[in-house]
Scaffold this motif. Structure first.
Motif, PDB file in Angstrom:
ATOM      1  N   CYS A  55       0.826  -1.214   0.000  1.00 39.43           N
ATOM      2  CA  CYS A  55       0.000   0.000   0.000  1.00 39.43           C
ATOM      3  C   CYS A  55       0.859   1.263   0.000  1.00 39.43           C
ATOM      4  O   CYS A  55       0.544   2.226  -0.708  1.00 39.43           O
ATOM      5  N   ILE A  56       1.956   1.256   0.761  1.00 47.03           N
ATOM      6  CA  ILE A  56       2.877   2.400   0.761  1.00 47.03           C
ATOM      7  C   ILE A  56       3.459   2.593  -0.640  1.00 47.03           C
ATOM      8  O   ILE A  56       3.569   3.721  -1.135  1.00 47.03           O
ATOM      9  N   ASP A  80       4.131   5.605  -6.435  1.00 41.79           N
ATOM     10  CA  ASP A  80       3.449   5.497  -7.727  1.00 41.79           C
ATOM     11  C   ASP A  80       3.578   4.118  -8.374  1.00 41.79           C
ATOM     12  O   ASP A  80       3.680   4.001  -9.595  1.00 41.79           O
ATOM     13  N   GLU A  81       3.571   3.074  -7.537  1.00 40.38           N
ATOM     14  CA  GLU A  81       3.565   1.725  -8.084  1.00 40.38           C
ATOM     15  C   GLU A  81       2.172   1.432  -8.627  1.00 40.38           C
ATOM     16  O   GLU A  81       1.170   1.933  -8.130  1.00 40.38           O
ATOM     17  N   GLN A  82       2.129   0.623  -9.644  1.00 38.98           N
ATOM     18  CA  GLN A  82       0.876   0.348 -10.334  1.00 38.98           C
ATOM     19  C   GLN A  82      -0.076  -0.474  -9.459  1.00 38.98           C
ATOM     20  O   GLN A  82       0.327  -1.441  -8.825  1.00 38.98           O
ATOM     21  N   LEU A  83      -1.333  -0.063  -9.440  1.00 36.62           N
ATOM     22  CA  LEU A  83      -2.373  -0.801  -8.727  1.00 36.62           C
ATOM     23  C   LEU A  83      -3.260  -1.479  -9.755  1.00 36.62           C
ATOM     24  O   LEU A  83      -3.872  -0.820 -10.594  1.00 36.62           O
ATOM     25  N   TRP A 102      -5.707  -7.445  -9.805  1.00 37.11           N
ATOM     26  CA  TRP A 102      -5.102  -8.624  -9.203  1.00 37.11           C
ATOM     27  C   TRP A 102      -4.332  -8.260  -7.939  1.00 37.11           C
ATOM     28  O   TRP A 102      -4.374  -8.983  -6.947  1.00 37.11           O
ATOM     29  N   LYS A 103      -3.627  -7.139  -7.962  1.00 38.73           N
ATOM     30  CA  LYS A 103      -2.882  -6.707  -6.777  1.00 38.73           C
ATOM     31  C   LYS A 103      -3.857  -6.403  -5.646  1.00 38.73           C
ATOM     32  O   LYS A 103      -3.632  -6.799  -4.498  1.00 38.73           O
ATOM     33  N   MET A 104      -4.953  -5.712  -5.946  1.00 38.02           N
ATOM     34  CA  MET A 104      -5.964  -5.431  -4.923  1.00 38.02           C
ATOM     35  C   MET A 104      -6.550  -6.729  -4.369  1.00 38.02           C
ATOM     36  O   MET A 104      -6.743  -6.869  -3.159  1.00 38.02           O
TER      37      MET A 104
END
Length: 104
Positions: A72-73, A79-82, A85-87
């Motif tokens: 989350c940080i 600015d890492e991609q969300l 699948w990551k969520m």
């Protein structure tokens, strides 16, 4: 109380992983100092938590808090991609942490 220690240890883990990124290979003094403070604090609280929480459960919860929090940080501050699948997997990880807490 030991579950509180474990949560605090996980929060410090988020702090030391974030500080690690900011050290730029341990070339920046202030983030490096915070890295060592947070990592020592994290391990101290983890050690306190495993006095009554089984080691496997404590370690899984500690790393889960750290992994989910650090992800989350990274998304919010770096600015890492969300992605969906990551969520999904972060939510699964958080759900697993709650499951371990309530079933142990």
């Amino acid at each position: 109380m030991n579950w509180i220690y474990l949560i605090i240890a996980g929060i410090f883990e988020i702090g030391f992983t974030t500080s690690l990124k900011l050290t730029d290979g341990f070339t920046k003094t202030t983030p490096t100092i915070f890295f060592f403070i947070f990592s020592i604090s994290s391990f101290w609280f983890l050690n306190k938590a495993i006095e009554s929480i089984p080691l496997g459960i404590a370690y899984a919860v500690w790393t889960g808090i750290g992994a989910a929090g650090t992800a989350c940080i990274g998304i919010y501050f770096f600015d890492e991609q969300l992605t969906m699948w990551k969520m999904f997997f972060i939510a699964t990880l958080i759900g697993s942490i709650f499951g371990l807490k309530f079933l142990s």
